[in-house]
Structure formats: structure tokens, C-alpha cells
Motif scaffolding. Structure first.
Motif, PDB file in Angstrom:
ATOM      1  N   LYS A   1       1.844  -3.631  -0.876  1.00  0.00           N
ATOM      2  CA  LYS A   1       2.610  -3.054   0.219  1.00  0.00           C
ATOM      3  C   LYS A   1       2.240  -1.582   0.333  1.00  0.00           C
ATOM      4  CE  LYS A   1       6.980  -4.135   0.936  1.00  0.00           C
ATOM      5  NZ  LYS A   1       8.470  -4.191   0.778  1.00  0.00           N
ATOM      6  N   ASN A   2       2.215  -1.100   1.567  1.00  0.00           N
ATOM      7  CA  ASN A   2       1.934   0.305   1.805  1.00  0.00           C
ATOM      8  C   ASN A   2       2.868   1.174   0.958  1.00  0.00           C
ATOM      9  OD1 ASN A   2       1.622   2.933   3.039  1.00  0.00           O
ATOM     10  ND2 ASN A   2       0.813   1.910   4.839  1.00  0.00           N
ATOM     11  N   THR A   3       2.326   2.155   0.262  1.00  0.00           N
ATOM     12  CA  THR A   3       3.132   3.005  -0.609  1.00  0.00           C
ATOM     13  C   THR A   3       3.741   4.192   0.123  1.00  0.00           C
ATOM     14  OG1 THR A   3       1.160   4.249  -1.275  1.00  0.00           O
ATOM     15  CG2 THR A   3       1.805   2.394  -2.671  1.00  0.00           C
ATOM     16  N   GLY A   4       3.459   4.322   1.425  1.00  0.00           N
ATOM     17  CA  GLY A   4       4.019   5.413   2.211  1.00  0.00           C
ATOM     18  C   GLY A   4       5.486   5.201   2.533  1.00  0.00           C
ATOM     19  N   ASP A   5       6.104   6.218   3.112  1.00  0.00           N
ATOM     20  CA  ASP A   5       7.523   6.182   3.437  1.00  0.00           C
ATOM     21  C   ASP A   5       7.786   5.350   4.687  1.00  0.00           C
ATOM     22  OD1 ASP A   5       8.099   7.873   1.303  1.00  0.00           O
ATOM     23  OD2 ASP A   5       7.785   9.670   2.520  1.00  0.00           O
ATOM     24  N   ASN A   6       8.821   4.504   4.619  1.00  0.00           N
ATOM     25  CA  ASN A   6       9.292   3.742   5.779  1.00  0.00           C
ATOM     26  C   ASN A   6       8.204   2.880   6.412  1.00  0.00           C
ATOM     27  OD1 ASN A   6      11.885   5.049   5.572  1.00  0.00           O
ATOM     28  ND2 ASN A   6      10.978   6.832   6.578  1.00  0.00           N
ATOM     29  N   VAL A   7       7.337   2.339   5.576  1.00  0.00           N
ATOM     30  CA  VAL A   7       6.278   1.450   6.061  1.00  0.00           C
ATOM     31  C   VAL A   7       6.321   0.164   5.240  1.00  0.00           C
ATOM     32  CG1 VAL A   7       3.820   1.232   6.586  1.00  0.00           C
ATOM     33  CG2 VAL A   7       4.865   3.492   6.542  1.00  0.00           C
ATOM     34  N   ASP A   8       6.363  -0.984   5.927  1.00  0.00           N
ATOM     35  CA  ASP A   8       6.456  -2.267   5.225  1.00  0.00           C
ATOM     36  C   ASP A   8       5.187  -3.103   5.332  1.00  0.00           C
ATOM     37  OD1 ASP A   8       9.063  -1.902   4.277  1.00  0.00           O
ATOM     38  OD2 ASP A   8       9.918  -2.513   6.197  1.00  0.00           O
ATOM     39  N   ASN A   9       4.107  -2.497   5.847  1.00  0.00           N
ATOM     40  CA  ASN A   9       2.872  -3.260   6.036  1.00  0.00           C
ATOM     41  C   ASN A   9       2.333  -3.795   4.717  1.00  0.00           C
ATOM     42  OD1 ASN A   9       3.225  -1.180   8.148  1.00  0.00           O
ATOM     43  ND2 ASN A   9       1.465  -2.173   9.081  1.00  0.00           N
ATOM     44  N   ILE A  10       1.770  -4.989   4.787  1.00  0.00           N
ATOM     45  CA  ILE A  10       1.115  -5.628   3.649  1.00  0.00           C
ATOM     46  C   ILE A  10      -0.393  -5.610   3.881  1.00  0.00           C
ATOM     47  CG2 ILE A  10       0.802  -7.795   2.382  1.00  0.00           C
ATOM     48  CD1 ILE A  10       3.492  -6.527   1.830  1.00  0.00           C
ATOM     49  N   TYR A  11      -1.141  -5.336   2.813  1.00  0.00           N
ATOM     50  CA  TYR A  11      -2.603  -5.270   2.918  1.00  0.00           C
ATOM     51  C   TYR A  11      -3.233  -6.265   1.944  1.00  0.00           C
ATOM     52  CZ  TYR A  11      -1.609  -1.154   5.641  1.00  0.00           C
ATOM     53  OH  TYR A  11      -1.132  -0.320   6.612  1.00  0.00           O
ATOM     54  N   PHE A  12      -4.272  -6.947   2.432  1.00  0.00           N
ATOM     55  CA  PHE A  12      -4.865  -8.090   1.734  1.00  0.00           C
ATOM     56  C   PHE A  12      -6.372  -7.869   1.648  1.00  0.00           C
ATOM     57  CE2 PHE A  12      -6.379 -12.565   1.767  1.00  0.00           C
ATOM     58  CZ  PHE A  12      -5.629 -13.085   0.734  1.00  0.00           C
ATOM     59  N   PHE A  13      -6.874  -7.749   0.417  1.00  0.00           N
ATOM     60  CA  PHE A  13      -8.293  -7.488   0.172  1.00  0.00           C
ATOM     61  C   PHE A  13      -8.884  -8.666  -0.616  1.00  0.00           C
ATOM     62  CE2 PHE A  13      -5.880  -3.573   0.182  1.00  0.00           C
ATOM     63  CZ  PHE A  13      -6.614  -2.687   0.963  1.00  0.00           C
ATOM     64  N   THR A  14      -9.910  -9.294  -0.094  1.00  0.00           N
ATOM     65  CA  THR A  14     -10.532 -10.404  -0.808  1.00  0.00           C
ATOM     66  C   THR A  14     -11.908  -9.992  -1.338  1.00  0.00           C
ATOM     67  OG1 THR A  14     -11.446 -11.269   1.271  1.00  0.00           O
ATOM     68  CG2 THR A  14      -9.331 -12.160   0.542  1.00  0.00           C
ATOM     69  N   ASP A  15     -12.213 -10.472  -2.532  1.00  0.00           N
ATOM     70  CA  ASP A  15     -13.495 -10.252  -3.203  1.00  0.00           C
ATOM     71  C   ASP A  15     -13.601  -8.836  -3.756  1.00  0.00           C
ATOM     72  OD1 ASP A  15     -14.294 -12.871  -2.596  1.00  0.00           O
ATOM     73  OD2 ASP A  15     -15.069 -12.239  -0.644  1.00  0.00           O
ATOM     74  N   SER A  16     -14.584  -8.653  -4.640  1.00  0.00           N
ATOM     75  CA  SER A  16     -14.783  -7.359  -5.276  1.00  0.00           C
ATOM     76  C   SER A  16     -15.707  -6.460  -4.468  1.00  0.00           C
ATOM     77  CB  SER A  16     -15.356  -7.556  -6.691  1.00  0.00           C
ATOM     78  OG  SER A  16     -16.592  -8.247  -6.634  1.00  0.00           O
ATOM     79  N   ILE A  17     -16.444  -7.025  -3.520  1.00  0.00           N
ATOM     80  CA  ILE A  17     -17.285  -6.234  -2.616  1.00  0.00           C
ATOM     81  C   ILE A  17     -17.072  -6.771  -1.204  1.00  0.00           C
ATOM     82  CG2 ILE A  17     -19.632  -5.564  -1.977  1.00  0.00           C
ATOM     83  CD1 ILE A  17     -20.443  -5.825  -4.883  1.00  0.00           C
ATOM     84  N   ASN A  18     -16.527  -5.938  -0.327  1.00  0.00           N
ATOM     85  CA  ASN A  18     -16.216  -6.354   1.035  1.00  0.00           C
ATOM     86  C   ASN A  18     -15.938  -5.091   1.843  1.00  0.00           C
ATOM     87  OD1 ASN A  18     -15.577  -7.890   3.289  1.00  0.00           O
ATOM     88  ND2 ASN A  18     -14.169  -9.247   2.190  1.00  0.00           N
ATOM     89  N   ASN A  19     -15.851  -5.231   3.153  1.00  0.00           N
ATOM     90  CA  ASN A  19     -15.478  -4.073   3.981  1.00  0.00           C
ATOM     91  C   ASN A  19     -14.458  -4.435   5.052  1.00  0.00           C
ATOM     92  OD1 ASN A  19     -17.225  -5.513   5.702  1.00  0.00           O
ATOM     93  ND2 ASN A  19     -17.848  -3.634   6.760  1.00  0.00           N
ATOM     94  N   VAL A  20     -13.864  -5.636   4.944  1.00  0.00           N
ATOM     95  CA  VAL A  20     -12.855  -6.069   5.912  1.00  0.00           C
ATOM     96  C   VAL A  20     -11.565  -6.398   5.166  1.00  0.00           C
ATOM     97  CG1 VAL A  20     -12.238  -7.713   7.710  1.00  0.00           C
ATOM     98  CG2 VAL A  20     -14.623  -6.990   7.450  1.00  0.00           C
ATOM     99  N   LEU A  21     -10.493  -5.747   5.547  1.00  0.00           N
ATOM    100  CA  LEU A  21      -9.179  -6.042   4.971  1.00  0.00           C
ATOM    101  C   LEU A  21      -8.277  -6.590   6.067  1.00  0.00           C
ATOM    102  CD1 LEU A  21      -6.783  -3.685   5.759  1.00  0.00           C
ATOM    103  CD2 LEU A  21      -8.443  -2.295   4.531  1.00  0.00           C
TER     104      LEU A  21
END
Length: 257
Positions: free
Chosen positions: A23-43
Motif C-alpha cells: 500500500k502507498n506509504t504516503g498520507d491519505n492514500v489507499d492505492n495498492i501497487y503490484f510488481f511481478t518478477d524481479s526484472i520488469n518495468n510495468v507495475l
């Protein structure tokens, strides 16, 4: 400081064995971020946990293409910024603004030659966010291969100070930072019950020799990433393709002395 791991919740099973989510660690933000694989450029970015856990989650996701490929699973998101180890470099950390496409970077001296975790050789620099800001967790070849911790000013993208810890990288699988204290997780090469067996406090308030081994709830596998969120104080882990949230109990650092 962390007193014990209280519970675990399997949020979803998506992706392969290697990845990271948070989850975004910023204030008042609930966005979830999903990263696949150890080498990639698309989240993938989700508005909230509900959209991430829905059956048609891929249709609700927004794809974000980074200007460079990341290396390893040690990524972080704070407000509009994604922080990651740039693939193809030894120790360059990228700060990328998703909204403005502005990029900053910093090189972490002494990092990137050896991995901090023997069981995760594909992650050479792990990034952690806590109440004090951004940290880089990396191997320290000048200190017998032990784990090192570098504090980064995430606004200016400047490395401020490095600590050579007493935590060994042998059989280490992950680590995270809470209130300036590094917690290192260990496991067996074949997968087992993860446990915290080394703690390093940058404020010197905790004597790591007095802290007992802290076991995670029974689940016999392995983690490819573990990230603490200082805002909701949950731990977000990727466990063999399962996205898991760990909750923990804490106490003041001086209470154990």
C-alpha cells in the motif's frame, strides 16, 4: 519496537513466486501497487484493496510503465513516487514521479556487489520505508558480507549515513525497518517457518542479544519480499505467489530495558 507477529491474512493469490505488493506509504492514500518478477518495468496500480481483491482485478488496474526496468523486489511507493534499484546498474536508486514523469537518482556507495539476503540472490538492494523515511538494505562486502543499512533523504535523493550491522546474510530471506530498527528474517533454503533472528537498532536503544527469536505464524514456504507500511503499521509480504498482510504487536523501545 516489534514485540510479536500477531496474525496473518492471505489477501490474494496472483502472479508467480517472485514479486512485491504494498500500500502507498504516503498520507491519505489507499492505492495498492503490484510488481511481478524481479526484472520488469510495468507495475499495476489499484485504487484500493477492494479493487485489488476483486475477481476482475486486472480490468480495474492501471498499468504504469516505468522509464527503466527495476532489479529485485525491493521497491517502495511514497505518494506519487516509485523508488527502485535500476536494472543494469550496481547501486543506482531511481525516484520516479508517476504523475509528472520526473526522475531523480542516487548511487548507494558500497551497495549492490553482494545481496543482503542469501535466499534472495536476485535482490541486491532492498528499499524500506518507515517513520523516519527511506532506507536501503544491502550487503556489505567490507564487513564479512553482513547486512548494511543506509539512510536516504527521499526528498533530495541523497545518501545520509550507512550502518554496518551485526546481522548475517546467511539464510536471510528478507528484512524491514520500523522506527529506525532493522528486523532481519531468516528461513531454510528449502522453505520453512520464517523468523526474525537478528535486530539492529540505529538509535542503540535496543540490545539485540536480549530479544528472543520472533516467529511468523505457521506457514512453511518462503518470502520473495516483505515491506512495512508506517502509516497503517502492517507488513505486506509476497509468499510463494500469495499476497499476505501480517499484523504485529509493539511496545516502546525503552520498555524492554
Amino acid at each position: 519496537m516489534l514485540a510479536q507477529i500477531k496474525s496473518q491474512k492471505m489477501v490474494k493469490k496472483a502472479g508467480g513466486t517472485i514479486g512485491a505488493w504494498m500500500k502507498n506509504t504516503g498520507d491519505n492514500v489507499d492505492n495498492i501497487y503490484f510488481f511481478t518478477d524481479s526484472i520488469n518495468n510495468v507495475l499495476l496500480e489499484f485504487a484500493n484493496t477492494e479493487e485489488f481483491t476483486s475477481r476482475d482485478y486486472l480490468q480495474k488496474a492501471e498499468s504504469v510503465v516505468l522509464p527503466f526496468f527495476w532489479h529485485g523486489t525491493g521497491l517502495q511507493v511514497y505518494n506519487n513516487h516509485v523508488f527502485f534499484h535500476r536494472n543494469g546498474t550496481v547501486n543506482e536508486i531511481i525516484k520516479y514521479n508517476i504523475q509528472t514523469n520526473v526522475t531523480q537518482s542516487v548511487n548507494i556507495e558500497g551497495a549492490g556487489d553482494i545481496p543482503p539476503y542469501e535466499l534472495l540472490p536476485y535482490t541486491k538492494i532492498d528499499l524500506a520505508m518507515d517513520e523516519q523515511g527511506l532506507w536501503a538494505i544491502h550487503g556489505d562486502s567490507a564487513n564479512g558480507g553482513n547486512i548494511a543499512l543506509t539512510k536516504i533523504d527521499h526528498n533530495k535523493m541523497v545518501a545520509e549515513r550507512m550502518w554496518s550491522t551485526t546481522c548475517n546474510s546467511n539464510n536471510a530471506e528478507a528484512a524491514f525497518v520500523i522506527c529506525g530498527t532493522l528486523y532481519v528474517m531468516y528461513n531454510s533454503p528449502s522453505g520453512g517457518r520464517s523468523h526474525i533472528d537478528c535486530i539492529y537498532d540505529t538509535s542503540d536503544l535496543i540490545d539485540s542479544h536480549e530479544i528472543p527469536t520472533l516467529y511468523f505464524p505457521k506457514r512453511y514456504s518462503s518470502h520473495s519480499s516483505v515491506h512495512y507500511n508506517p502509516r497503517d503499521q502492517n507488513i505486506y509480504a509476497w509468499d510463494d505467489g500469495y499476497q499476505i498482510v501480517y499484523k504485529y504487536e509493539s511496545r516502546k523501545k525503552l520498555e524492554h530495558m
